[in-house]
Design an enzyme around this catalytic site. Structure first.
Site, PDB file in Angstrom:
ATOM      1  N   ASP A   9      55.315  70.237  70.866  1.00 28.45           N
ATOM      2  CA  ASP A   9      54.018  70.770  71.319  1.00 28.45           C
ATOM      3  C   ASP A   9      54.178  71.334  72.732  1.00 28.45           C
ATOM      4  OD1 ASP A   9      51.372  71.242  71.921  1.00 28.45           O
ATOM      5  OD2 ASP A   9      50.678  69.195  71.565  1.00 28.45           O
ATOM      6  N   ASN A  56      36.601  65.005  73.634  1.00 30.13           N
ATOM      7  CA  ASN A  56      37.280  64.268  74.697  1.00 30.13           C
ATOM      8  C   ASN A  56      36.879  64.795  76.084  1.00 30.13           C
ATOM      9  OD1 ASN A  56      39.068  62.637  76.041  1.00 30.13           O
ATOM     10  ND2 ASN A  56      40.925  63.459  75.068  1.00 30.13           N
ATOM     11  N   ASP A  89      42.019  60.743  70.236  1.00 33.01           N
ATOM     12  CA  ASP A  89      40.648  60.979  70.697  1.00 33.01           C
ATOM     13  C   ASP A  89      39.769  61.442  69.536  1.00 33.01           C
ATOM     14  OD1 ASP A  89      42.455  63.199  70.990  1.00 33.01           O
ATOM     15  OD2 ASP A  89      40.827  64.334  71.894  1.00 33.01           O
ATOM     16  N   HIS A 118      51.613  72.813  74.395  1.00 33.12           N
ATOM     17  CA  HIS A 118      50.328  72.648  75.072  1.00 33.12           C
ATOM     18  C   HIS A 118      49.900  73.900  75.834  1.00 33.12           C
ATOM     19  CE1 HIS A 118      47.596  69.118  75.780  1.00 33.12           C
ATOM     20  NE2 HIS A 118      48.175  68.841  74.637  1.00 33.12           N
ATOM     21  N   HIS A 143      44.845  68.431  63.451  1.00 35.61           N
ATOM     22  CA  HIS A 143      45.017  67.665  64.686  1.00 35.61           C
ATOM     23  C   HIS A 143      44.734  66.191  64.383  1.00 35.61           C
ATOM     24  CE1 HIS A 143      43.524  67.139  69.122  1.00 35.61           C
ATOM     25  NE2 HIS A 143      44.808  66.905  69.029  1.00 35.61           N
ATOM     26  N   GLU A 172      44.187  73.235  67.393  1.00 33.00           N
ATOM     27  CA  GLU A 172      43.472  71.982  67.682  1.00 33.00           C
ATOM     28  C   GLU A 172      42.231  72.191  68.554  1.00 33.00           C
ATOM     29  OE1 GLU A 172      46.749  69.746  69.519  1.00 33.00           O
ATOM     30  OE2 GLU A 172      45.598  69.737  71.361  1.00 33.00           O
ATOM     31  N   TRP A 216      46.699  72.654  80.834  1.00 35.28           N
ATOM     32  CA  TRP A 216      47.271  71.334  80.566  1.00 35.28           C
ATOM     33  C   TRP A 216      47.582  71.282  79.083  1.00 35.28           C
ATOM     34  CZ3 TRP A 216      45.663  67.113  77.478  1.00 35.28           C
ATOM     35  CH2 TRP A 216      46.584  66.008  77.533  1.00 35.28           C
ATOM     36  N   GLU A 275      49.139  65.335  61.501  1.00 39.93           N
ATOM     37  CA  GLU A 275      49.557  64.640  62.725  1.00 39.93           C
ATOM     38  C   GLU A 275      49.055  63.195  62.656  1.00 39.93           C
ATOM     39  OE1 GLU A 275      47.787  66.090  66.363  1.00 39.93           O
ATOM     40  OE2 GLU A 275      49.368  65.222  67.592  1.00 39.93           O
ATOM     41  N   HIS A 305      54.739  60.675  66.609  1.00 33.56           N
ATOM     42  CA  HIS A 305      55.083  61.143  67.959  1.00 33.56           C
ATOM     43  C   HIS A 305      56.155  60.275  68.607  1.00 33.56           C
ATOM     44  CE1 HIS A 305      51.138  63.329  69.288  1.00 33.56           C
ATOM     45  NE2 HIS A 305      51.443  63.610  68.050  1.00 33.56           N
TER      46      HIS A 305
HETATM   47  C1  GCO Z   1      48.092  66.714  70.171  1.00 30.02           C
HETATM   48  C2  GCO Z   1      47.250  67.104  71.318  1.00 30.02           C
HETATM   49  C3  GCO Z   1      46.584  66.031  72.114  1.00 30.02           C
HETATM   50  C4  GCO Z   1      45.492  66.635  72.968  1.00 30.02           C
HETATM   51  C5  GCO Z   1      44.286  65.782  73.077  1.00 30.02           C
HETATM   52  C6  GCO Z   1      43.160  66.488  73.792  1.00 30.02           C
HETATM   53  O1  GCO Z   1      48.759  67.582  69.680  1.00 30.02           O
HETATM   54  O2  GCO Z   1      48.025  65.564  69.734  1.00 30.02           O
HETATM   55  O3  GCO Z   1      47.754  68.186  72.007  1.00 30.02           O
HETATM   56  O4  GCO Z   1      47.473  65.288  72.849  1.00 30.02           O
HETATM   57  O5  GCO Z   1      45.952  66.898  74.239  1.00 30.02           O
HETATM   58  O6  GCO Z   1      43.882  65.408  71.804  1.00 30.02           O
HETATM   59  O7  GCO Z   1      42.011  65.718  73.778  1.00 30.02           O
HETATM   60 MG    MG Z   2      48.690  69.470  70.548  1.00 23.56          MG
END
Ligand code: GCO
Ligand code: MG
Length: 411
Positions: free
Chosen positions: A218, A43, A324, A220, A320, A270, A411, A347, A128
């Site tokens: 999550d 991504n 994307d 992040h 994951h 991930e 992020w 997921e 989600h």
């Molecule tokens: C998740 C992820 C995604 C990522 C993304 C990055 O747990 O699904 O954190 O939201 O941010 O796939 O490219």
């Molecule tokens: Mg994640």
């Protein structure tokens, strides 16, 4: 009897298309006409992996026996000299998936049969639910539970932080959330505001849904180890299935601090590229779930190796499954999930949109919160190159995050 089909690799084609999201797809063709497909999407850096595959990897594959999946994996991993890295490993991941697809088609068997057969009837998933307010998030979660999902990841906007992670805003769905951003958007973060608001989401969720439903969250990678430890303790009464990416973990040792303080189960992986990235986490039992993706960690061969290693330490798999990753990666993971004796949960945010369904087809369906994998040979997926050509690459980036004083954050 060995198959008499000539599986010598005769062509390797790489395509970058944007049917709703940018995807890098590799197609490996053999002399007898059998071909396989793989997902190599990174991504926000799609063209780098496409060029890497086209210019550097493809020439090394022509003339090799597609049956020799392990040798080709080692050849690309050790042979590059530089090893590891997201672009390198995603390109190996894409090639590896395509080779498993070819082997399955040549054998007339789905890939999960080649891995050792089904360990379960179907693959359990978590969906989600994200929203601007706690009520909004929980209404979305209620709709998912109504559809039969048994596990839901909850993310809600942090009051006072406009556009914080996980919230859809004006985008209709998660597929659009990260598309069409010609430059990285900048989003605000405040750990104090987050820590002050997050508990309410889980208080309300348990009050509304009771104790049976599995809840996840999550982070992040936005907390320090001691902050994550505090969050884990705070969320213990709400009995999460897991807390994901609580701390950025280039330094795997950081998780020891989190682990020492909380019984909230932890998940990570991930953005990991290899088994080496998760080695200390797994062997020290600092985590409960390993979330490496087939694309980013080097394919089915790598996921299988990580799963077997993790099983020794009671760590389960939870790949994951973000949008994307193309349906080819989702299928590769579903085959591994069906086999892995220590599979935990997958997921799931859907396999695609109307546009991506024109380009990719797959033999998987979701019922009652489970992915059911069909018995098509190989991965049971296909990629329509002509349809893909209608959706050209569209440069797009993940967001970046800054603290309120402007400091760049995770992020
Ligand atoms: C998740 C992820 C995604 C990522 C993304 C990055 O747990 O699904 O954190 O939201 O941010 O796939 O490219
Ligand atoms: Mg994640």
């Amino acid at each position: 009897m060995k198959t008499d089909k000539n599986l010598t690799i005769s062509d390797v084609r790489v395509s970058v298309s944007c049917p709703g999201r940018n995807f890098v797809t590799v197609k490996i063709v053999t002399e007898c006409g059998i071909y396989g497909v793989g997902d190599a999407t990174v991504n926000g850096r799609e063209m780098a992996v496409a060029t890497y595959l086209q210019d550097h990897v493809a020439p090394c594959l022509i003339g090799r026996d597609a049956h020799q999946i392990e040798d080709i994996w080692q050849y690309l991993y050790k042979g590059v000299y530089w090893r590891k890295g997201p672009i390198n490993m995603a390109s190996i991941g894409g090639v590896d998936m395509a080779l498993w697809d070819i082997k399955g088609k040549a054998a007339g068997l789905p890939v999960y049969e080649l891995l050792g057969g089904r360990s379960r009837k179907a693959v359990g998933v978590y969906a989600h639910a994200t929203g601007n307010t706690v009520d909004d998030t929980l209404d979305r979660a209620a709709a998912l539970l109504e559809q039969g999902f048994k596990a839901v990841r909850l993310q809600t906007a942090v009051p006072g932080l406009d556009g914080s992670y996980g919230v859809l805003g004006d985008k209709k769905d998660y597929f659009q959330l990260q598309n069409d951003r010609p430059l990285p958007p900048e989003l605000p973060w405040s750990t104090r505001k987050y820590m002050n608001s997050i508990e309410e989401l889980f208080v309300e969720a348990r009050a509304r849904f009771g104790k049976e439903v599995e809840l996840l969250h999550d982070v992040h990678s936005r907390l320090t180890p001691i902050e994550a430890a505090r969050l884990g303790k705070m969320l213990e009464p709400f009995d999460l299935l897991f807390l994901e990416d609580a701390v950025a973990a280039e330094n795997q040792d950081s998780y020891r601090i989190v682990r020492d303080h909380t019984t909230t189960p932890l998940a990570i992986g991930e953005i990991y590229n290899t088994i080496w990235d998760c080695k200390d986490m797994i062997q020290n039992q600092w985590i409960d779930y390993i979330r490496t993706a087939a694309t980013h960690a080097g394919g089915i061969t790598a996921l299988r190796r990580i799963a077997d290693f993790a099983a020794l330490f009671h760590v389960r798999t939870a790949p994951h499954g973000a949008p994307d990753l193309s349906p080819i990666c989702h299928a590769a993971q579903a085959h591994v999930d069906l086999w892995a004796p220590n599979f935990g949960i997958q997921e799931y945010v859907g396999f695609g949109t109307d546009a991506s369904n024109e380009v990719f087809s797959y033999d998987m369906s979701v019922k009652e919160g489970m992915i059911h994998v069909g018995d098509s040979p190989g991965l049971g997926v296909d990629f329509d190159e002509d349809a893909a050509a209608k959706y050209p690459y569209n440069r797009s980036y993940l967001p970046v995050t800054r603290l309120e004083d402007g400091t760049l954050w995770s992020w």
